[in-house]
Design a protein around this motif. Sequence first.
Motif, PDB file in Angstrom:
ATOM      1  N   LYS A 136       0.826  -1.212   0.000  1.00 57.62           N
ATOM      2  CA  LYS A 136       0.000   0.000   0.000  1.00 57.62           C
ATOM      3  C   LYS A 136       0.859   1.260   0.000  1.00 57.62           C
ATOM      4  N   ASP A 137       2.063   1.161   0.547  1.00 55.69           N
ATOM      5  CA  ASP A 137       2.937   2.331   0.650  1.00 55.69           C
ATOM      6  C   ASP A 137       3.712   2.616  -0.635  1.00 55.69           C
ATOM      7  N   ILE A 138       3.663   1.700  -1.612  1.00 57.78           N
ATOM      8  CA  ILE A 138       4.391   1.914  -2.871  1.00 57.78           C
ATOM      9  C   ILE A 138       3.603   2.870  -3.755  1.00 57.78           C
ATOM     10  N   GLU A 139       4.245   3.906  -4.207  1.00 57.62           N
ATOM     11  CA  GLU A 139       3.577   4.977  -4.954  1.00 57.62           C
ATOM     12  C   GLU A 139       2.961   4.490  -6.263  1.00 57.62           C
ATOM     13  N   ASP A 140       3.587   3.502  -6.905  1.00 59.42           N
ATOM     14  CA  ASP A 140       3.132   3.047  -8.222  1.00 59.42           C
ATOM     15  C   ASP A 140       1.953   2.081  -8.151  1.00 59.42           C
ATOM     16  N   ILE A 141       1.511   1.753  -6.939  1.00 61.74           N
ATOM     17  CA  ILE A 141       0.406   0.812  -6.781  1.00 61.74           C
ATOM     18  C   ILE A 141      -0.880   1.571  -6.478  1.00 61.74           C
ATOM     19  N   LYS A 142      -1.891   1.311  -7.295  1.00 63.15           N
ATOM     20  CA  LYS A 142      -3.183   1.997  -7.141  1.00 63.15           C
ATOM     21  C   LYS A 142      -4.068   1.322  -6.103  1.00 63.15           C
ATOM     22  N   ARG A 143      -4.115  -0.021  -6.175  1.00 60.83           N
ATOM     23  CA  ARG A 143      -5.021  -0.750  -5.274  1.00 60.83           C
ATOM     24  C   ARG A 143      -4.458  -2.140  -5.008  1.00 60.83           C
ATOM     25  N   VAL A 144      -4.605  -2.593  -3.771  1.00 63.49           N
ATOM     26  CA  VAL A 144      -4.195  -3.949  -3.401  1.00 63.49           C
ATOM     27  C   VAL A 144      -5.423  -4.680  -2.863  1.00 63.49           C
ATOM     28  N   TYR A 145      -5.783  -5.768  -3.520  1.00 64.71           N
ATOM     29  CA  TYR A 145      -6.889  -6.602  -3.053  1.00 64.71           C
ATOM     30  C   TYR A 145      -6.326  -7.707  -2.159  1.00 64.71           C
ATOM     31  N   LYS A 146      -6.653  -7.645  -0.892  1.00 64.60           N
ATOM     32  CA  LYS A 146      -6.230  -8.711   0.029  1.00 64.60           C
ATOM     33  C   LYS A 146      -7.400  -9.682   0.140  1.00 64.60           C
ATOM     34  N   VAL A 147      -7.290 -10.763  -0.602  1.00 66.72           N
ATOM     35  CA  VAL A 147      -8.387 -11.722  -0.716  1.00 66.72           C
ATOM     36  C   VAL A 147      -8.202 -12.856   0.284  1.00 66.72           C
ATOM     37  N   THR A 148      -9.083 -12.898   1.261  1.00 70.20           N
ATOM     38  CA  THR A 148      -9.109 -13.998   2.223  1.00 70.20           C
ATOM     39  C   THR A 148     -10.357 -14.817   1.915  1.00 70.20           C
ATOM     40  N   PHE A 149     -10.219 -16.112   1.871  1.00 69.23           N
ATOM     41  CA  PHE A 149     -11.366 -16.904   1.419  1.00 69.23           C
ATOM     42  C   PHE A 149     -11.526 -18.166   2.255  1.00 69.23           C
ATOM     43  N   ASN A 150     -12.743 -18.684   2.225  1.00 67.69           N
ATOM     44  CA  ASN A 150     -13.077 -19.872   2.994  1.00 67.69           C
ATOM     45  C   ASN A 150     -14.150 -20.655   2.243  1.00 67.69           C
ATOM     46  N   ASN A 151     -14.094 -21.960   2.336  1.00 67.48           N
ATOM     47  CA  ASN A 151     -15.080 -22.827   1.700  1.00 67.48           C
ATOM     48  C   ASN A 151     -15.981 -23.463   2.745  1.00 67.48           C
ATOM     49  N   GLY A 152     -17.230 -23.639   2.370  1.00 65.03           N
ATOM     50  CA  GLY A 152     -18.160 -24.243   3.318  1.00 65.03           C
ATOM     51  C   GLY A 152     -19.458 -24.648   2.655  1.00 65.03           C
ATOM     52  N   GLU A 153     -20.468 -24.792   3.483  1.00 62.34           N
ATOM     53  CA  GLU A 153     -21.781 -25.240   3.026  1.00 62.34           C
ATOM     54  C   GLU A 153     -22.836 -24.238   3.470  1.00 62.34           C
ATOM     55  N   VAL A 154     -23.811 -23.953   2.602  1.00 70.53           N
ATOM     56  CA  VAL A 154     -24.929 -23.090   2.979  1.00 70.53           C
ATOM     57  C   VAL A 154     -26.232 -23.867   2.860  1.00 70.53           C
ATOM     58  N   LEU A 155     -27.209 -23.440   3.616  1.00 63.05           N
ATOM     59  CA  LEU A 155     -28.551 -24.006   3.534  1.00 63.05           C
ATOM     60  C   LEU A 155     -29.461 -22.975   2.880  1.00 63.05           C
ATOM     61  N   ILE A 156     -30.284 -23.427   1.942  1.00 59.07           N
ATOM     62  CA  ILE A 156     -31.077 -22.485   1.170  1.00 59.07           C
ATOM     63  C   ILE A 156     -32.466 -23.067   0.907  1.00 59.07           C
TER      64      ILE A 156
END
Length: 874
Positions: free
Chosen positions: A513-533
């Motif tokens: 984030k502190d690097i001038e040439d970087i516009k945006r950093v996506y920090k993607v944290t993910f998890n897998n599971g089950e949903v009820l619908i």
Amino acid sequence: MQSYKEITYRYLKGQKNRTLLTILGIILSVALISAIGTIIVSVRGALIADAIRENGSYHAKFNEMNRDSINKLMNHVGVSEAGIGKFEGSAIVQETTQGEREEYRWDIPYRYIEIEGLEDKALEMLPLNIDEGRLPKTPDEIAIEHWVANYFYKEVQLGDKIKLTVGNRVIGNDEETSDGNIIRKETFEKTGEKEYTVVGFIKPQYIWKGNLVTKGVVGLDNKTEEGSYSAYIKLPNVKDAYEKVTSIAKDLGKTENDFEYNYRVLRLYAESMSETFDKSMVILLLFVVGLIIVSTIAVIYNAFNISVLERITQFGLLRSVGATPRQIKGIVLKEAMILSIIGIPIGLFSGVFAMRVVLYIINLLKADILVFSDMKITISEIVFLISTVIGLVTVFLSAIGPAIKAGKVSPVEAVRNTGSIRKEKVGKTKNTIFIRKILGVEGEIAYKNLRRNRKRFIITVFSMVISISLFITFSSFSNFMFKMGVVESSNMGNFSIYGDIDDNAEKIYRELKDIEDIKRVYKVTFNNGEVLIKENRISKDMIKMAPMLFENKKDDLIEINNAQIFTIGDENLEVLKGLLKEGTLDIDKLNKENGVLVINSTYAHNQKTKRNSLMEGYKLKVGDKLPYASYDLDKEGADRVYKELTVAGVLEKGILDMEYNLNGSINIITTEEVLNNLLMTNDEEIDDSISRYRTNMYIDMTEDGDIENIRSYLDKLEERTPGFHYIDYAESAKENKIVNIIVSIFLYGFVAIITLISSINIINTISTNIILRTKEIAMIKAIGMTQSGIKRMVAFESLFYGIYATIFGGTIGTVLSYILFNILMRIREFQWMIPWKNIFIACIGAVIIALLSGAYPLKRINDKIIVESIKAEN
């Protein structure tokens, strides 16, 4: 009486507006057909050049060849060129780390360079793009992928000599570890050492430093008779290439396991192994060109038909002084020929010129790294010939009906001018009291005018129906192209970071984030599971296509496996606002309500076609409750623990590499706090097992950012962070953005031209409809209707036309859209939906154009004295 045909020139000059509109219709249609043909020929050439650059120019490769087989192949009558290669062995670059072996579940002892010796002809045929230096010429010269130079004990430079340990990799059986994972075993057998001079660095398609096995090429030693060779061949003619290669293999005593095709290059030469794909492309092209022809016929037919109606009296007078029906038809057909001679050449030129303008725009976009950098506008004689023939056939098909009608005009009928207006039948429009009460006298007269002349009514409605149908069909075609992925909608950023970085994720994120040439950093944290619908929140089409996904229930709810929940960094959620179909995107609200954003569309596997289809598989709405259980919280012998999520918004699609779920399940995006809450538990044993989140990062550069600055940082980070890897998407990200723009220009430009043709059709028909009724409108004004009343009457007529046209045009357009969908489904599957948006735009647009079309002719009539208008000829 050949002199009668001279009347043609006088009429064309006298009716300049009509003539210009007809010529414009011819120009647009021929230009569209020639542009399609030109771009197909030009893009095909560019794609072939790009495919050769990326995949090589050879047509097939033979493996496991001895010297005797090589000699037979070189002299085979079916082979025009052959390049010989030989696998020299695997060379050790560096020992792999324990972290790398664990990460890839691959007990590979070293990073390798797979060395292949190639003779000059093979070097020409293969896609070896040199980034620096040159290709090797002798067996002691080598070219390697440039990023591998950093992995030697000392960074390798051009001209350096490197001594490599060469041998064979021995792949063992997969083994199960104590934690239940499968790991591939591998050992290395040394055969010797070789010294090479580094003469070149090869540029790979993208840099992935997780590649433990990379490529190196050396010059081929033709003196060696021993060993296993490979041969890259070209055929004299690619027609029936697959049969020819199979025949060559048979002559050499080889089976289909001993050779492979250069599929991409052959496919672009129209030699696809998939006949369905080729046939579908031909059917698609015929369908599109067919609709263009129909639209042109509609425009030009109306122009000629109106031209005949305007001159009923003229034709009658000519008949009365001796002109035969054949001569009258000749006048109309001569008009068609003159208009064709003018319009078709201009259309051909316009089509090529339009493509040159598009190519110029592409160059302005600096698309020099794309396939379009190889594209040159190819002027094809075949394209011009086909476009000319289609144009001529279209014009004469349009003119033949009105010409026959003109030839049938009798002198008496013409003098009475009953060709276009006939007496109303008694009782035909007597029930108009209801309309009069709602719309007034003007509305009643407008309604009666529709019913009074069936032919005029049919012609006008037909014109609008054609226009509405075409717009719906071609705008649907544009939408289908996006759904099929012709335009890459996903953007993976300029760099992707992955690997064993979970413990250092926050620190790496802050540094980036502190690097001038970087516009945006996506920090993607993910998890897998089950949903009820709830069952009513699952699409019936989805259940029908993949019933096995919904077999299990819990508490009257359907269990949906492989649901994926992501965070992209709370400060990045704003990028999703443009994708929000319903609901709100408020971080505080999401945190408070355990809120999530869901993506209803998903890929589902079709058991019949054995392909994945993109479809709206779920119907979740704002406020729905989603019980979610993480697979990481599963404990042997215990029931799954569900935590309730609330749907706060529905997204059209996701971003990065999580646009849609690939397993027929649901993709969910939420905040970091909500995900943390989902994975929190009082069970210390489980907490320990999930303490390390699975995290990836994606980096977007600023517009003019220094890419080398970012690469340098990532290289240093890789050196000091075990398990850290990155993929350099910088060039491909730039390409994707420009490709989006370019393909959008083509698709929306196509729709714009169809819209223009359709608009001309409506304007031509409506305006002439009013002009032909000059006497009638003047009489109505004479008995007391005001100019505003006349305008209201014409407006109501246009509205009535629009209502009828909307019903028929919307229906026909939807049917054509569905037919087009079925054609494209042969190429790639996706879900079809009724194009309500396109129908609405087409119908409203057609009515507005119809209303505006009457403005000029009404003004023209109003400017005349009433008596002159009553006396005037149409």
